[in-house]
Write an enzyme that holds these catalytic residues in place. Structure first.
Site, short mmCIF file in Angstrom:
data_model
loop_
_atom_site.label_atom_id
_atom_site.label_comp_id
_atom_site.label_asym_id
_atom_site.label_seq_id
_atom_site.Cartn_x
_atom_site.Cartn_y
_atom_site.Cartn_z
CD GLU A 66 0.86 0.32 3.00
OE1 GLU A 66 0.84 1.57 2.94
OE2 GLU A 66 1.84 -0.31 3.46
N GLY B 290 6.39 -0.16 4.12
CA GLY B 290 5.19 -0.43 3.35
C GLY B 290 5.53 -0.64 1.89
CD GLU B 291 7.37 2.35 -1.30
OE1 GLU B 291 8.17 1.63 -1.98
OE2 GLU B 291 7.59 3.54 -1.06
N GLY B 292 4.70 -2.84 0.00
CA GLY B 292 4.87 -4.24 -0.37
C GLY B 292 6.31 -4.69 -0.37
#
Length: 358
Positions: free
Chosen positions: A166, A324-326
């Site tokens: 995300e 985050g960001e995967g």
């Protein structure tokens, strides 16, 4: 088709008979067993993976819960589209596809390399200052459907591992609010430092989380999880819920859950779709233990939601990630790939003509 528990037993016997002392590959053996059971084969494959990164804004970002202003979500979306973010680098290093999907960023701009799938406006209205719902029921359904669609497209395209991630300034606060509602824990217990808020600003963030939970206490106590999510959730988190459900229902694809926010999305997949908890338990691999302070509470609450013994869910890595960001999911992917190769490529003692233990 034999059921999952039967395949777990069959897979465990297979891994125990590989040319090594039992358990000598540690948790890699556990992941090998789970992949064999998930794919219903003693020779599982992990040959194609994709990270689905969903992005949205949140009104609560204007309440001072982050080190960065809300505009950074839009600016980072541009950076992601041009290939300059951490997740781009880690995906490139591991041969992973990356899909970036704008489901609610507060901009009319579009960027090369970024999918846009946002139907309703305004986006991300959650605020400690108003009594409005964060999302309408139509927004929630649209965001869930976006996650389902992108996951199903990947599965139909032959992807056998999907990671969720995300982007959204303020979304650690949103995730903390959602976790407090699901766990009953206080704002102080579930709220982390996110982008690095310290001192008075961190105290302020906790107070904002507490005020939103308190404001929505009546709704939370009623226990209608769709209604709860509409009051306090976020669009990108809802899309991760949808993606998680689509992966679980495929009954063959592995789901790598990223960090704190992705874990909370996975928790709400169990809350919003309780009929699928057994499928969620079978497909999910938790990539890493986020440095966010609410992570262990999130894990324990997920274990409760999936009717698992406490301590069952242990993330694959613990290396201080909190971006985050995967990124954690992308870093865990080659480990899962190695687990598949151990299951598929290693000989058994009998197959190799090697004597077993006495």
């Amino acid at each position: 088709m034999e059921d999952y528990p039967t395949w777990v037993a069959k897979a465990q016997a297979e891994i125990d008979n590989k040319t090594k002392p039992p358990g000598s590959l540690g948790r890699l053996e556990e992941w090998s067993v789970r992949l064999m059971a998930l794919q219903r084969t003693l020779k599982p494959t992990v040959s194609s993976g994709r990270i689905l990164l969903f992005a949205a804004d949140h009104g609560i970002a204007d309440d001072g819960v982050s080190q960065f202003p809300k505009v950074v979500t839009r600016e980072m979306l541009r950076n992601l589209g041009s290939g300059g973010a951490a997740i781009n680098a880690i995906c490139n290093s591991n041969g992973l596809d990356l899909s970036v999907i704008d489901v609610g960023v507060d901009t009319e701009e579009t960027f090369p390399g970024v999918f846009v799938d946002k139907v309703f406006a305004p986006h991300g209205s959650l605020s400690s200052l108003t009594h409005e719902c964060a999302l309408s029921k139509e927004q929630l359904d649209a965001a869930l459907e976006t996650g389902i669609k992108f996951a199903n497209d990947a599965i139909r395209g032959g992807v056998d591992v999907i990671g969720i991630g995300e982007l959204g300034i303020g979304n650690t606060a949103v995730a903390a609010i959602l976790l407090s509602a699901a766990s009953g824990k206080s704002a102080a217990q579930v709220t982390g430092k996110g982008t690095g808020v310290e001192g008075e600003r961190y105290t302020h963030k906790i107070s904002i989380v507490d005020s939103v939970v308190t404001k929505n206490k009546e709704v939370i106590d009623a226990g209608d999880w769709r209604e709860i999510f509409c009051h306090i959730g976020g669009l990108e988190i809802a899309s991760m819920v949808g993606a998680s459900i689509a992966v679980a229902r495929s009954q063959k694809t592995a789901l790598i859950v990223d960090g704190f926010i992705s874990m909370v999305a996975f928790l709400y997949a169990a809350k919003l779709f309780p009929e699928d908890t057994h499928l969620l338990a079978q497909c999910a691999f938790f990539s890493h233990t986020s440095a966010e302070s609410g992570t262990q509470i999130a894990i324990e609450t997920i274990e409760d939601a999936l009717h698992m013994t406490q301590g069952t869910l242990k993330p694959m890595l613990d290396i201080g990630f909190r971006l985050g960001e995967g990124t954690g999911a992308a870093l865990a992917y080659p480990i899962l790939k190695a687990a598949a190769h151990v299951a598929s490529d290693m000989n058994t003692f009998a197959g190799a003509g090697v004597s077993g233990s006495n």
